[in-house]
Design an enzyme around this catalytic site. Sequence first.
Site, PDB file in Angstrom:
ATOM      1  N   GLU A   1      -4.963  -5.474   3.610  1.00 21.83           N
ATOM      2  CA  GLU A   1      -5.669  -4.344   4.248  1.00 21.83           C
ATOM      3  C   GLU A   1      -6.581  -3.663   3.244  1.00 21.83           C
ATOM      4  O   GLU A   1      -7.652  -3.155   3.598  1.00 21.83           O
ATOM      5  CB  GLU A   1      -4.643  -3.360   4.852  1.00 21.83           C
ATOM      6  CG  GLU A   1      -4.013  -3.955   6.113  1.00 21.83           C
ATOM      7  CD  GLU A   1      -2.589  -3.500   6.397  1.00 21.83           C
ATOM      8  OE1 GLU A   1      -2.133  -2.515   5.788  1.00 21.83           O
ATOM      9  OE2 GLU A   1      -1.933  -4.150   7.231  1.00 21.83           O
TER      10      GLU A   1
ATOM     11  N   SER B   1       5.214  -9.713   9.598  1.00 25.48           N
ATOM     12  CA  SER B   1       6.104  -9.645  10.761  1.00 25.48           C
ATOM     13  C   SER B   1       7.546 -10.063  10.441  1.00 25.48           C
ATOM     14  O   SER B   1       8.199 -10.703  11.260  1.00 25.48           O
ATOM     15  CB  SER B   1       5.533 -10.463  11.923  1.00 25.48           C
ATOM     16  OG  SER B   1       4.260  -9.954  12.301  1.00 25.48           O
TER      17      SER B   1
HETATM   18  P1  PGA Z   1       4.166  -6.306   8.875  1.00 22.04           P
HETATM   19  O1  PGA Z   1       3.328  -5.976   7.547  1.00 22.04           O
HETATM   20  O2  PGA Z   1       5.585  -6.524   8.438  1.00 22.04           O
HETATM   21  O3  PGA Z   1       4.006  -5.088   9.735  1.00 22.04           O
HETATM   22  O4  PGA Z   1       3.564  -7.531   9.474  1.00 22.04           O
HETATM   23  C1  PGA Z   1       3.578  -6.632   6.350  1.00 22.04           C
HETATM   24  C2  PGA Z   1       2.677  -6.073   5.271  1.00 22.04           C
HETATM   25  O5  PGA Z   1       1.527  -5.756   5.561  1.00 22.04           O
HETATM   26  O6  PGA Z   1       3.086  -5.956   4.105  1.00 22.04           O
END
Ligand code: PGA
Length: 253
Positions: A99, A215
Site C-alpha cells: 500500500e 487474507s
Molecule cells: P490482509 O492484509 O490480511 O487484510 O489481507 C495483509 C497486509 O496488508 O499486511
Amino acid sequence: MDQRRPLIAGNWKMYKTCGEAVETAQALKQLVSDVTAVDVMIAPAFTALSQVAEVTSDSNIQLGAQNLFWQEEGAYTGEVSPSMIVSAGCQQVIIGHSERRQYFNETDQTVNQRIAAAIKHDLVPVFCVGETEAERESNITFSVLDKQITTGLQDIALEDLATLVIAYEPVWAIGTGKTATSEQAQEVHQFIRSQLKEAYGADFSEAVRILYGGSVKPANIAELMAMEDVDGALVGGASLDAETFSQIVRYEI
Ligand code: PGA
C-alpha cells in the site's frame, strides 16, 4: 523451519484511535499471555504507538511501526524518524508494504534507504515484497521478487541483516479474501530462500524468517504454517480484533 521461531505480526493499517488501539492491545495481552513458542508483534498507527507501548512493555507482545523515514531529523513535514519510533517503544518496523508502494510512491530504492535506517537504529525490519495480479498472470512473479529483494537489500552488509524479516505479500491477496494457496506460498517462499542463499549463503538463508501475508485468517493459518518455508504471517484485517488475532497467534494450540 524448526530452528526458525515463528512470528505472527498484526498490521493495523489506518485503523483505530488511540483509545481503541489501547483497548485492543489490552485484550490481546490477556489472550496471548501464555504463548511462548511464537513471537507476536502489533503495528498500530504512529499516533497510538506510545500509549500501546505502555500496555505491551511488560508483555510478550512486541511493538512495530508501519513505516519510517530514513533521515535522523530535519525539515520533513509529516515524516517520522527511526529515533522517534524507537522512543515511542517500537522494536520492529514494517517497510515497503504494497500500500505504501501503490499509494505513496515508495520504490525499491526508498525501501532500501528505510531498511538501512531501521537496521542502524536496531529496529527489526519487516520487509514486504510481492507481485501484483498482472505480474503473476504474466509469469514474472519470480523476477519481480528478485528485483524487489536485490534492490531493497542493496549495499547492506550481511552482518547487518541478522534480524531481517521478509514478508511475502502477493498484492492480489491483500484485503481481497483471496489467499494464496499454501502451495503457492511455499513455492514463492522457497524461491526467496534460494535467492538469499545465492546472495548471502546457507547460514543466512536457513535462519531468515519469511512471513506470508494476504487474507490470513484463523481458518487458513495452520495450513500455511505447515509449509516448510513459511515462518509466520503478516496479518491485516484479521489482526484488528483481539480475539480473532489471538486465534491466529495460537494456531498450534
Ligand atoms: P490482509 O492484509 O490480511 O487484510 O489481507 C495483509 C497486509 O496488508 O499486511
